[in-house]
Design a protein around this motif. Structure first.
Motif: not given
Ligand SMILES: [Zn+2]
Length: 150
Positions: A5-13, A26-44
């Motif tokens: 959402f904002c391009g900031y580099e630090e997020t918490k899981v 599946r990891r839900r992350r939250e941006c430490l700057k704008c508070g935007g939440r998004f999902t990342t997947y770690e997979r083969y």
């Protein structure tokens, strides 16, 4: 992970859990700057999905690009980041589950329309106007009619 959402580099899981019979996380992350939440997947590493563009060129499926298009259509609309994230998830899951590795860009566009139709009608028409390259009022009215009939 850069915030989509904002391009900031630090997020918490916020949350981590296995999905797909434990083949991915599946990891839900939250941006430490704008508070935007998004999902990342770690997979083969998976065979990458390729998109066939209108002019026949192929390019790799780009989740961020897909998300950017949806964010644009939803600008100033009451659509939350979670909803946008969910639409992108649904589309990507659908592509992966289909077992195909190549899709026409029009197939992706149709899937975006399906998702937007359920979430926000204004965003749907906005997206349609760009994606279907409305050239006149009739094509605009046609999209509205489709919306009303569904
Ligand atoms: Zn952010």
């Amino acid at each position: 992970m850069i915030c989509p959402f904002c391009g900031y580099e630090e997020t918490k899981v916020l949350d981590s859990r296995p999905v797909g019979n434990g083949t991915s996380i599946r990891r839900r992350r939250e941006c430490l700057k704008c508070g935007g939440r998004f999902t990342t997947y770690e997979r083969y590493e998976q065979a990458s999905i390729r998109i066939i563009k209108k002019d026949g060129r192929r390019e790799s499926f780009d989740r961020q690009k897909l998300m950017a298009g949806i964010i644009k259509a939803c600008e100033k609309r009451p659509v939350t980041n979670e909803q946008i994230e969910e639409m992108v998830d649904n589309i990507e899951e659908g592509l992966r589950k289909s077992g195909k590795s190549e899709f026409y860009s029009s197939e992706i566009g149709d899937k975006v329309m399906e998702q937007l139709k359920l979430v926000d009608q204004v965003a749907y028409v906005r997206f349609a106007s760009v994606y279907r390259e409305f050239r006149d009022l009739d094509s605009f009215l046609e999209a509205i009619k489709e919306l009303k009939n569904s």
